[in-house]
Design a protein around this motif. Sequence first.
Motif, PDB file in Angstrom:
ATOM      1  N   LEU A  48       0.555  -1.089  -0.004  1.00  0.00           N
ATOM      2  CA  LEU A  48      -0.017  -0.015   0.103  1.00  0.00           C
ATOM      3  C   LEU A  48       1.006   1.319   0.007  1.00  0.00           C
ATOM      4  O   LEU A  48       0.518   2.157  -0.713  1.00  0.00           O
ATOM      5  CB  LEU A  48      -0.948  -0.079   1.237  1.00  0.00           C
ATOM      6  CG  LEU A  48      -2.063   1.133   1.394  1.00  0.00           C
ATOM      7  CD1 LEU A  48      -2.717   1.207   0.134  1.00  0.00           C
ATOM      8  CD2 LEU A  48      -2.772   1.199   2.793  1.00  0.00           C
ATOM      9  N   HIS A  86      -8.418   0.723   0.794  1.00  0.00           N
ATOM     10  CA  HIS A  86      -7.182  -0.141   1.190  1.00  0.00           C
ATOM     11  C   HIS A  86      -6.564   0.305   2.696  1.00  0.00           C
ATOM     12  O   HIS A  86      -6.382  -0.286   3.280  1.00  0.00           O
ATOM     13  CB  HIS A  86      -6.208  -0.251   0.245  1.00  0.00           C
ATOM     14  CG  HIS A  86      -6.766  -1.012  -1.238  1.00  0.00           C
ATOM     15  ND1 HIS A  86      -5.874  -1.538  -1.767  1.00  0.00           N
ATOM     16  CD2 HIS A  86      -8.147  -1.573  -1.428  1.00  0.00           C
ATOM     17  CE1 HIS A  86      -6.564  -2.216  -3.045  1.00  0.00           C
ATOM     18  NE2 HIS A  86      -7.906  -1.971  -2.607  1.00  0.00           N
ATOM     19  N   ASP A 132     -10.518 -10.432   3.165  1.00  0.00           N
ATOM     20  CA  ASP A 132     -10.242  -8.984   2.731  1.00  0.00           C
ATOM     21  C   ASP A 132      -8.739  -9.117   1.907  1.00  0.00           C
ATOM     22  O   ASP A 132      -8.393  -8.412   1.003  1.00  0.00           O
ATOM     23  CB  ASP A 132      -9.993  -8.084   3.972  1.00  0.00           C
ATOM     24  CG  ASP A 132     -11.095  -7.941   4.506  1.00  0.00           C
ATOM     25  OD1 ASP A 132     -12.351  -7.961   3.889  1.00  0.00           O
ATOM     26  OD2 ASP A 132     -11.154  -7.423   5.847  1.00  0.00           O
ATOM     27  N   LEU A 136      -7.712  -7.570  -1.575  1.00  0.00           N
ATOM     28  CA  LEU A 136      -6.753  -6.430  -1.527  1.00  0.00           C
ATOM     29  C   LEU A 136      -5.733  -7.042  -2.792  1.00  0.00           C
ATOM     30  O   LEU A 136      -5.250  -6.219  -3.614  1.00  0.00           O
ATOM     31  CB  LEU A 136      -6.082  -6.387  -0.226  1.00  0.00           C
ATOM     32  CG  LEU A 136      -6.836  -5.557   0.684  1.00  0.00           C
ATOM     33  CD1 LEU A 136      -5.964  -5.626   2.057  1.00  0.00           C
ATOM     34  CD2 LEU A 136      -6.855  -4.080   0.379  1.00  0.00           C
ATOM     35  N   GLU A 139      -7.248  -6.315  -6.079  1.00  0.00           N
ATOM     36  CA  GLU A 139      -7.323  -4.802  -6.557  1.00  0.00           C
ATOM     37  C   GLU A 139      -5.970  -4.315  -6.492  1.00  0.00           C
ATOM     38  O   GLU A 139      -5.845  -3.333  -7.402  1.00  0.00           O
ATOM     39  CB  GLU A 139      -8.140  -4.280  -5.402  1.00  0.00           C
ATOM     40  CG  GLU A 139      -9.610  -4.880  -5.437  1.00  0.00           C
ATOM     41  CD  GLU A 139     -10.600  -3.986  -4.444  1.00  0.00           C
ATOM     42  OE1 GLU A 139     -10.138  -3.320  -3.477  1.00  0.00           O
ATOM     43  OE2 GLU A 139     -11.589  -4.300  -4.438  1.00  0.00           O
ATOM     44  N   HIS A 140      -5.085  -4.710  -5.889  1.00  0.00           N
ATOM     45  CA  HIS A 140      -3.605  -4.478  -6.062  1.00  0.00           C
ATOM     46  C   HIS A 140      -3.140  -4.726  -7.469  1.00  0.00           C
ATOM     47  O   HIS A 140      -2.543  -3.718  -8.070  1.00  0.00           O
ATOM     48  CB  HIS A 140      -2.684  -4.903  -5.037  1.00  0.00           C
ATOM     49  CG  HIS A 140      -2.795  -4.252  -3.755  1.00  0.00           C
ATOM     50  ND1 HIS A 140      -2.087  -4.952  -2.588  1.00  0.00           N
ATOM     51  CD2 HIS A 140      -3.303  -3.095  -3.132  1.00  0.00           C
ATOM     52  CE1 HIS A 140      -2.665  -4.140  -1.585  1.00  0.00           C
ATOM     53  NE2 HIS A 140      -3.227  -3.129  -1.924  1.00  0.00           N
TER      54      HIS A 140
END
Length: 161
Positions: A48, A86, A132, A136, A139-140
């Motif tokens: 992130l 995120h 989750d 993540l 989506e990353h």
Amino acid sequence: KKLYLILLSSLIMFSCDNEKKEMMAEFNAITEKNDSISKVHNSFENTLEDMTATYDRLFEAYKDKNVQDSTILINFEEQAKLLERHDAIVKSHAKIIEAHKNAEPDFETLDTNALNEKIDEMKKWHEQMKNDHETLKEEHERLEKHFVVLKDRINNLEAKN
């Protein structure tokens, strides 16, 4: 009759002790799983940070072009919202992980029902974090692809000017 009651109470105490021992072992296994989840969580924190830095660099490069392209701005807004979401997920996971680190129950004073509830709650949170993490990760990967497209579009702006 008294002998029967003594034997019965001994049997109940023995089975309760066995049940507590099993629960202690299960709790220890969950604690180890928490350590594993913490490592994955740290990886997501780092990813992130990297993605946010990439977003910031790309946005600065776009602003330096002094060109208004509404489609690029919309893409940046979408990416910013995703990164904010995120960040919220990662922060909520950090709180859960910290709570689990400090969740060592007092096996002597808690009854088996309370221990069971605590263990079930931890399992539920671990499952939620696992789900989750899958989201993540997906989506990353999508964000990284979007960043490549944005970078190309920004570079094309430069070629047009």
